[in-house]
Design a protein around this motif. Structure first.
Motif, PDB file in Angstrom:
ATOM      1  N   THR A 152      -7.173   4.666  -4.716  1.00 56.86           N
ATOM      2  CA  THR A 152      -7.919   3.963  -5.721  1.00 56.86           C
ATOM      3  C   THR A 152      -6.878   3.651  -6.398  1.00 56.86           C
ATOM      4  OG1 THR A 152      -9.331   6.254  -6.918  1.00 56.86           O
ATOM      5  CG2 THR A 152      -7.876   4.592  -8.203  1.00 56.86           C
TER       6      THR A 152
ATOM      7  N   THR B 250       0.583  -0.772  -0.042  1.00 60.53           N
ATOM      8  CA  THR B 250      -0.344   0.106   0.028  1.00 60.53           C
ATOM      9  C   THR B 250       1.375   1.299   0.076  1.00 60.53           C
ATOM     10  OG1 THR B 250      -1.703  -1.310   1.688  1.00 60.53           O
ATOM     11  CG2 THR B 250      -1.666   1.285   1.585  1.00 60.53           C
TER      12      THR B 250
ATOM     13  N   THR C 209      -4.028   2.500  -4.599  1.00 61.64           N
ATOM     14  CA  THR C 209      -3.797   1.412  -3.386  1.00 61.64           C
ATOM     15  C   THR C 209      -4.848  -0.112  -2.818  1.00 61.64           C
ATOM     16  OG1 THR C 209      -4.677   2.649  -1.638  1.00 61.64           O
ATOM     17  CG2 THR C 209      -2.540   3.084  -1.742  1.00 61.64           C
ATOM     18  N   GLY C 210      -5.960   1.257  -3.821  1.00 60.55           N
ATOM     19  CA  GLY C 210      -6.976  -0.402  -3.969  1.00 60.55           C
ATOM     20  C   GLY C 210      -7.653  -0.385  -2.238  1.00 60.55           C
TER      21      GLY C 210
END
Length: 191
Positions: free
Chosen positions: A35, A12, A37-38
């Motif tokens: 967005t 991350t 890093t998810g």
């Protein structure tokens, strides 16, 4: 499970670092980080407290890796070789990628001074550490121009690395940047 992070923190922060490198501190938003890093914004806020904290964590990892690479580059048998190797390392670092990504520490120093005193301080800490690495290497290695104040020379070398980062953004090629660096090295320690 409550209180346990459900994401890979290193991955991350690496992805967040990519966003800060591409966009800069000022232009990066929490939605950009979520967005990239998810990881949902709420989870990022919960884990880190906000954009500045994420930046400081990611930048800390970046600075440690950069300084490790700089120390390795300086591990040469003469002052001249050490300095040329350091400049090569710096140029390769900020000229890599297509398009090149530039130098995060220089970009942050320029833009974060008014936005984040803590980010500015993190950059200063990194540059001071780089200066100490250069000074230590110059002090330990044989070389010419013993009349040069080695602490001042180390500060000049670090300053020049930042100038080269700016010149790279102005589309100077790696070869042109190396020529500039070689001129400085020759001025400091001879040929």
């Amino acid at each position: 499970m409550a209180g346990v992070r459900q994401f890979d923190e290193r991955a991350t922060l690496d992805r967040a670092l990519d966003v800060f490198t591409e966009r800069g501190f000022r232009a990066t938003s929490m939605p950009d980080l979520a967005t990239a890093t998810g990881v949902q914004r709420g989870s990022l806020y919960h884990a880190y407290g906000g954009k500045e904290e994420i930046f400081l964590r990611a930048f800390g990892s970046y600075a440690a890796r950069f300084l490790d690479g700089a120390a390795e580059a300086l591990n040469r048998s003469t002052r001249r070789d050490a300095l040329l190797s350091l400049f090569d390392y710096c140029i390769e670092t900020f000229a890599e990628g297509t398009p090149s990504h530039g130098c995060l520490s220089t970009r942050t120093a320029i833009e974060a001074a008014t936005d984040s005193p803590r980010a500015e301080a993190a950059v200063r800490t990194m540059l001071d550490a780089l200066e100490t690495l250069v000074f230590t290497a110059l002090s330990a290695l044989p070389g010419t121009s013993s009349s040069v104040d080695l602490r001042a020379a180390a500060r000049l070398v670090v300053t020049t690395t930042r100038g080269l980062a700016v010149m790279e953004r102005a589309t100077y090629s790696p070869a042109e940047l190396r020529a500039i660096a070689e001129t400085l090295v020759t001025s400091l320690v001879g040929s």
